[in-house]
Design a protein around this motif. Sequence first.
Motif, PDB file in Angstrom:
ATOM      1  N   ALA A 101       0.880  -1.200  -0.102  1.00  9.29           N
ATOM      2  CA  ALA A 101       0.529   0.173  -0.400  1.00  9.29           C
ATOM      3  C   ALA A 101       0.486   1.205   0.317  1.00  9.29           C
ATOM      4  CB  ALA A 101      -0.986   0.001   1.165  1.00  9.29           C
ATOM      5  N   TYR A 110      -0.688  12.200  -4.033  1.00  2.13           N
ATOM      6  CA  TYR A 110      -2.006  11.958  -5.013  1.00  2.13           C
ATOM      7  C   TYR A 110      -1.625  10.702  -5.351  1.00  2.13           C
ATOM      8  CZ  TYR A 110       1.406  15.144  -7.235  1.00  2.13           C
ATOM      9  OH  TYR A 110       2.776  15.319  -7.913  1.00  2.13           O
ATOM     10  N   CYS A 111      -0.592   9.810  -5.090  1.00  2.00           N
ATOM     11  CA  CYS A 111       0.215   8.936  -6.135  1.00  2.00           C
ATOM     12  C   CYS A 111      -0.198   7.412  -5.587  1.00  2.00           C
ATOM     13  CB  CYS A 111       0.894   9.277  -7.011  1.00  2.00           C
ATOM     14  SG  CYS A 111       1.281   9.964  -8.450  1.00  2.00           S
ATOM     15  N   GLN A 112      -0.482   7.583  -4.029  1.00  2.00           N
ATOM     16  CA  GLN A 112      -0.525   6.985  -3.568  1.00  2.00           C
ATOM     17  C   GLN A 112      -2.229   6.019  -3.008  1.00  2.00           C
ATOM     18  OE1 GLN A 112       0.011   7.489   1.026  1.00  2.00           O
ATOM     19  NE2 GLN A 112       0.298   5.495   2.000  1.00  2.00           N
ATOM     20  N   ASN A 113      -1.909   6.038  -4.673  1.00  2.00           N
ATOM     21  CA  ASN A 113      -3.282   4.580  -4.562  1.00  2.00           C
ATOM     22  C   ASN A 113      -2.604   3.145  -5.263  1.00  2.00           C
ATOM     23  OD1 ASN A 113      -2.304   4.448  -7.449  1.00  2.00           O
ATOM     24  ND2 ASN A 113      -3.570   6.922  -6.822  1.00  2.00           N
ATOM     25  N   ALA A 114      -3.728   2.156  -5.631  1.00  2.00           N
ATOM     26  CA  ALA A 114      -3.128   1.071  -6.156  1.00  2.00           C
ATOM     27  C   ALA A 114      -2.295   0.596  -7.508  1.00  2.00           C
ATOM     28  CB  ALA A 114      -4.751   0.363  -6.273  1.00  2.00           C
ATOM     29  N   THR A 115      -2.478   1.678  -8.156  1.00  2.00           N
ATOM     30  CA  THR A 115      -1.814   1.698  -9.000  1.00  2.00           C
ATOM     31  C   THR A 115      -0.350   2.895  -9.076  1.00  2.00           C
ATOM     32  OG1 THR A 115      -3.199   3.627 -10.481  1.00  2.00           O
ATOM     33  CG2 THR A 115      -3.173   0.876 -10.530  1.00  2.00           C
ATOM     34  N   ARG A 116      -0.073   3.629  -8.200  1.00  2.00           N
ATOM     35  CA  ARG A 116       0.887   4.531  -8.469  1.00  2.00           C
ATOM     36  C   ARG A 116       0.901   5.187  -9.020  1.00  2.00           C
ATOM     37  NH1 ARG A 116       6.406   3.041  -6.217  1.00  2.00           N
ATOM     38  NH2 ARG A 116       6.239   4.345  -4.491  1.00  2.00           N
ATOM     39  N   GLU A 120      -3.754   5.481 -14.351  1.00  2.00           N
ATOM     40  CA  GLU A 120      -3.880   3.666 -13.615  1.00  2.00           C
ATOM     41  C   GLU A 120      -2.156   3.964 -15.087  1.00  2.00           C
ATOM     42  OE1 GLU A 120      -7.554   1.531 -14.667  1.00  2.00           O
ATOM     43  OE2 GLU A 120      -7.056   2.028 -12.438  1.00  2.00           O
TER      44      GLU A 120
END
Length: 205
Positions: A101, A110-116, A120
């Motif tokens: 994670a 704003y890039c700390q998500n599932a696809t970084r 995406e």
Amino acid sequence: MSIEQNNDSSVDLKRRRILTGVTGVVGAAGATFLAVPFVSSWQPSEKAKAAGAPVNADISKLQSGQMLTVEWRGKPVWIVRRTPEMLAGLPALDGDLRDPASNESDQPAYCQNATRAVKEEYLVVVGVCTHLGCAPLYRPAIGSPDVSADWQGGFFCPCHGSRFDLAGRVFKSVPAPTNLEIPPYHFINDSIVRIGEGPTAGGAA
Ligand code: FES
């Protein structure tokens, strides 16, 4: 008061004036000497400013699965146009990763998500291994022979064997401690990515 005393007093007075003057000069010189590094630390050179400036990357010709490298702040920044298959494979790797994670890794919020990523389809990542700073290799193919038969695609650092998936997330049991760094960036339009500058109030993400 005798003449002799008077002379002594005037000599003393002159000496004091001279000493005061000298002290003042030394003091001023000292202040100038101290001020220079202070001022220069607040005024980066034009070269330094240029080195830290954002760079634009044209992704209009980047095909699915391809990777483009641009230089920013003296480091390579990779832009990978991920295929739908690459993206679909990411969640299945979570259990094999050290920081799936990205809680302990460097990326803009704003890039700390599932696809970084901001979009995406595009991974934008600093191409420097978080172990000792070598440049990993892009190995997008499943089962790449120089990595392993069960390899699902990603980045491989042959220096000491660190592995990262196609979101730049580090696998367990390798020397690299954290995921590859994501720089600040935003899309100026569908063809241009600006690296080194995050989305602003007026800029598109
Ligand atoms: S520098 Fe990449 S594994 Fe050591």
